[in-house]
Write an enzyme that holds these catalytic residues in place. Sequence first.
Site, PDB file in Angstrom:
ATOM      1  N   ASP A 199     -29.783  51.007   9.871  1.00 40.70           N
ATOM      2  CA  ASP A 199     -30.863  51.972  10.012  1.00 40.70           C
ATOM      3  C   ASP A 199     -30.437  53.159  10.884  1.00 40.70           C
ATOM      4  O   ASP A 199     -31.096  54.190  10.894  1.00 40.70           O
ATOM      5  CB  ASP A 199     -32.086  51.308  10.675  1.00 40.70           C
ATOM      6  N   LYS A 211     -36.675  47.072  -0.465  1.00 41.58           N
ATOM      7  CA  LYS A 211     -35.317  47.174   0.084  1.00 41.58           C
ATOM      8  C   LYS A 211     -34.477  45.986  -0.359  1.00 41.58           C
ATOM      9  O   LYS A 211     -33.339  46.137  -0.795  1.00 41.58           O
ATOM     10  CB  LYS A 211     -35.367  47.238   1.629  1.00 41.58           C
ATOM     11  N   GLN A 264     -37.554  45.744  10.626  1.00 45.40           N
ATOM     12  CA  GLN A 264     -38.572  46.618  10.046  1.00 45.40           C
ATOM     13  C   GLN A 264     -39.560  47.066  11.124  1.00 45.40           C
ATOM     14  O   GLN A 264     -40.047  46.255  11.909  1.00 45.40           O
ATOM     15  CB  GLN A 264     -39.303  45.882   8.903  1.00 45.40           C
TER      16      GLN A 264
HETATM   17  N1  GUN Z   1     -40.479  51.730   9.054  1.00 45.19           N
HETATM   18  C1  GUN Z   1     -40.700  52.885   8.404  1.00 45.19           C
HETATM   19  N2  GUN Z   1     -39.530  53.409   7.970  1.00 45.19           N
HETATM   20  C2  GUN Z   1     -38.562  52.554   8.349  1.00 45.19           C
HETATM   21  C3  GUN Z   1     -37.153  52.562   8.173  1.00 45.19           C
HETATM   22  O1  GUN Z   1     -36.544  53.458   7.596  1.00 45.19           O
HETATM   23  N3  GUN Z   1     -36.504  51.485   8.720  1.00 45.19           N
HETATM   24  C4  GUN Z   1     -37.164  50.493   9.370  1.00 45.19           C
HETATM   25  N4  GUN Z   1     -36.429  49.508   9.880  1.00 45.19           N
HETATM   26  N5  GUN Z   1     -38.467  50.476   9.555  1.00 45.19           N
HETATM   27  C5  GUN Z   1     -39.164  51.500   9.032  1.00 45.19           C
END
Ligand code: GUN
Length: 286
Positions: free
Chosen positions: A120, A53, A97
Amino acid sequence: MTARIIDGKAHAAALRAQLKVDASELVGRGVRPGLAVVIVGDDPASRTYVRNKVRACEEAGVVSKIHEFPVDAPEAAVMTRVRELNLAPDIDAVLVQLPLPPHIDEARVLAAVASEKDVDGFSVSNAGALLTGAPQFVPCTPAGIMYLLEKENIRIAGRHAVVIGRSNIVGKPMALLLLQKDATVTICHSRTPDLAIHTCMADILIAAVGRMNFVGAAMVKPGACVVDVGTNRGPDGKLRGDVDFNAVMDVAGSITPVPGGVGPMTVAMLVANTLHAAGQRKQESK
Ligand code: GUN
């Protein structure tokens, strides 16, 4: 029948190239987009996702910083950092996350993220906005899947979409987005009996189960579009989806591979949401 393979990596690369242009336009107007990622613990999969990311955001021209906490960090310390980031004028986007360690209340931490920085789309207000049809930030994985369906000219209106999985990250927002595009939507989950009865009716089948090779050929309607959200590790350590790709290839009309399907789109959508947040900052500071 041999399914058409939906190349998520290529779609994501094209989108990211456009987003890079958009980001430089923002920079030209005096806004340098900023992303903060909070990660707690050392789960290797989470670390890889976060690295991907941050790299994608940096490549697009977004200043990105990882805020790392040890696995035993108190919830209060994480909350304090999130609140600081909410107030930081150079930060447009705050991402926590998931998963968080069990001693931390995930819902409480996500609720602490300012909704205008919640790229998110996990906060209650953003989830509610999606539910009521006026989304601000749409969770990145379902947003990326909708993008793929549109680019691949997969018709949604009037068709039957079946989503396996009911998480707040994928299953629920995915179902809402498909519903908004006039699909008839069924949500299945771990307590759904006779799952194949439902999945065999799907024109569009979204597999977000978390179990390798869970969806076999007998669960798929001939010609269906099959979207694989799975991120499982095989015995060889390689990334594998929820769909038995080789078997389902012979039945489906189109299919996303793992890797190279949904995953790259999730990352591209995070860049898009971050630029959207930065664009709002510009409007507010005018
Ligand atoms: N863990 C698994 N997928 C995601 C996501 O799309 N965003 C976040 N913040 N954590 C995750």
